[in-house]
Design an enzyme around this catalytic site. Structure first.
Site, short mmCIF file in Angstrom:
data_model
loop_
_atom_site.label_atom_id
_atom_site.label_comp_id
_atom_site.label_asym_id
_atom_site.label_seq_id
_atom_site.Cartn_x
_atom_site.Cartn_y
_atom_site.Cartn_z
N LYS A 172 0.87 -1.18 0.00
CA LYS A 172 0.00 0.00 0.00
C LYS A 172 0.90 1.23 0.00
CE LYS A 172 -3.90 1.81 2.79
NZ LYS A 172 -4.73 1.56 3.99
N SER B 152 -9.80 1.29 2.92
CA SER B 152 -8.95 2.10 2.08
C SER B 152 -7.84 1.33 1.36
CB SER B 152 -8.30 3.19 2.94
OG SER B 152 -7.38 2.63 3.86
N SER C 285 -9.85 -1.16 7.08
CA SER C 285 -9.26 -0.96 5.75
C SER C 285 -8.48 -2.14 5.19
CB SER C 285 -8.35 0.25 5.75
OG SER C 285 -9.13 1.40 5.60
N1 GLN Z 1 -13.29 3.48 6.33
C1 GLN Z 1 -12.71 3.85 7.59
C2 GLN Z 1 -12.31 5.32 7.56
O1 GLN Z 1 -12.48 5.91 6.55
C3 GLN Z 1 -11.54 2.97 7.89
C4 GLN Z 1 -10.32 3.38 7.19
C5 GLN Z 1 -9.13 2.60 7.56
O2 GLN Z 1 -9.23 1.55 8.21
N2 GLN Z 1 -7.98 3.15 7.21
O3 GLN Z 1 -11.83 5.84 8.52
#
Ligand code: GLN
Length: 490
Positions: A78, A153, A177
């Protein structure tokens, strides 16, 4: 069989037998990336040359008998992991083509164990999102249906593993995410316990929640990668100095006599019928395998989304204050003084969702509101953690859906941030509680709105530092799931 279909453990064997070289493997994956990424947009940066150099070195090392667990295995990262010599963007314009002077700890460990880095993967900007539509580099598409999102994400991390562009990847999980995109793309994704993997060299979003973990084709590969990156790191004061078990040694222990908890608060209206059916079928399989199924209660679940979006945004507003045009990346300066330079840089560099989070978080932390919002959220967080610790007195792991539905269509939720935030309803409690959680493919959706045939995942939540047991329980189901070998027809 195509080389790109191999799991890490199959590659390890074929490399050891001399039937395969790392150069063959790396070339196959690079070719696959170049053939498919126009459709998927999973990569921000592909490291063609660096990967081939590393692959050649891995083959030479193997020839001299110097073999590490990951020698010659291609993986991707990532784009939140800083990497020496390869740009790191965090999918934001504000970092420009930022070049880190060092590798983060997880990346260094992978390289030391001989892994070949294929490139840096697309994601939601600063890991804020659930669909990968918040990237300055454009959305990632789901390899099972390119009209759908891959989840977020770590959308690129999940899509690339599902589409066989890489053997495995690393992602980060602040509220789901790793697990939610793994579920939407039909791969295995693990969020380890807070403190299990070092975050040194991982761009911070919400520091009390962020954790690094693997996305892989199967559970055995997940155990291999976790073993490679886990452990105490003096450079990350939140990493915990507790021994790393041999995750492979216990993998095949089965589930006879294990107690699996179903939280009654998680089987609620609003979960798609397809997801309910698939998750129920997993429960039945576990029963057949000899596990005992027990109802448990996590009574503070309904506060989790509100609590998470206060804690996460507050920490984000503080972490992202460093992008001021002075130290990193891009600067916009129309010559009107320092304060204007800050605001011009931040106005031009951050995308709309990141700005929304910074504003929400700054508000929650502002004097006069701190007690009502941030402090209250911290108290609720302690209750949510206690719910889990109480439940783990009764059961060995907790089983839930990963997400309320299979992957949704691109653009379906972009105009309604609240709907988007609700995609994480089942995953974010694990981050608030600091426990470990894993997403495992368990079926395909029927003919829903998006056309059906999309992966569905089941979530297993485990005790703090209970990754070995969690992987063991996941492995038992995987063997009878009928999923193995299912890949998108891209
Ligand atoms: N969708 C969640 C957020 O936007 C989790 C994101 C993540 O785990 N980085 O905060």
């Amino acid at each position: 069989m195509d080389l790109t279909d191999l799991t890490i453990h199959a590659m390890q064997q074929q490399l050891a037998d001399g039937r395969l070289t790392s150069v063959d493997l790396t070339k196959a994956f690079l070719a696959r990336i170049h053939a498919t990424d126009d459709q998927l947009n999973a990569f921000i940066t592909v490291c063609d040359e660096e990967a081939l150099v590393a692959a050649r070195q891995a083959d030479e090392q193997r020839a001299t008998g110097n073999v590490q667990p990951l020698t010659g295995i291609p993986v991707a990262l990532k784009d939140i992991f800083v990497t020496r010599g390869v740009r790191t963007t965090c999918a934001s314009k504000i970092l420009g083509d930022f070049m880190s002077p060092y590798d983060g700890t997880a990346v260094r460990k992978l390289k030391e164990q001989g892994a070949v880095i294929l490139g840096k993967l697309n994601m939601d900007e600063f890991a804020m999102g659930s669909s990968n539509e918040n990237s300055a580099f454009g959305p990632v598409r789901n390899p099972w249906n390119t009209g759908c999102v891959p989840g977020g994400s770590s959308g690129g991390s999940a899509a690339s593993v599902a589409a066989r562009q890489t053997a495995a990847s690393l992602g980060t999980d602040t509220g789901g995410s790793i697990r939610q995109p793994a579920s939407h793309c039909g791969v295995v994704g693990l969020k380890p316990t807070y403190g299990r993997v070092s975050r040194y060299g991982v761009i911070a979003y919400a520091s009390s929640l962020d954790q690094v973990g693997p996305l892989t084709r199967d559970v055995r590969d997940c155990a291999i990668l976790l073993g490679a990156i886990a452990g105490y790191d003096p450079a990350d004061s939140t990493s915990v100095d507790t021994p790393v078990p041999d995750y492979l040694a216990t993998l095949e222990g089965g589930v006879a006599g294990k107690k699996i908890g179903l939280p009654k608060e998680y089987f609620i209206d609003g979960v798609d019928a397809d997801v309910k059916r698939a998750v129920q079928a997993v429960v039945e399989k576990y029963r057949e395998l000899g596990a005992e199924i027990v109802e448990v209660s996590l009574p503070h679940t309904r506060y989790a989304v509100a609590c998470y979006y206060l804690v996460a945004t507050a920490e984000a507003s503080s972490n992202l204050a460093r992008y001021d045009g002075v130290r990193y990346g891009q600067r916009v300066d129309k010559g009107q003084g320092l304060i204007d330079m800050y605001s011009q840089t931040r106005a031009a560099g951050f995308g709309p969702e990141v700005k929304r989070r910074i504003m929400l978080g700054t508000y929650a932390l502002s004097s006069g509101y701190y007690d009502a919002y941030y402090l209250k959220a911290q108290k609720v967080r302690a209750l949510i953690r206690q719910d889990f610790l109480d439940a783990f007195e009764q059961v060995d792991c907790i089983l839930t859906p990963v997400a309320p539905s299979a992957a949704f269509g691109l653009g379906d939720k972009t105009s309604d941030p609240l709907q988007m935030y609700l995609s994480d309803i089942f995953t974010l409690s694990a981050n608030l509680a600091g426990i470990c959680g894993l997403s495992l493919p368990c079926g395909l959706s029927g003919q829903g709105e998006a056309g059906g045939g999309l992966p569905i995942g089941v979530q297993l939540l485990g005790k703090p530092f209970g990754e070995a047991e969690l992987l063991q329980i996941a492995y038992a189901y995987e063997q009878v799931s009928g999923w193995q070998g299912k890949t998108p027809k891209l």
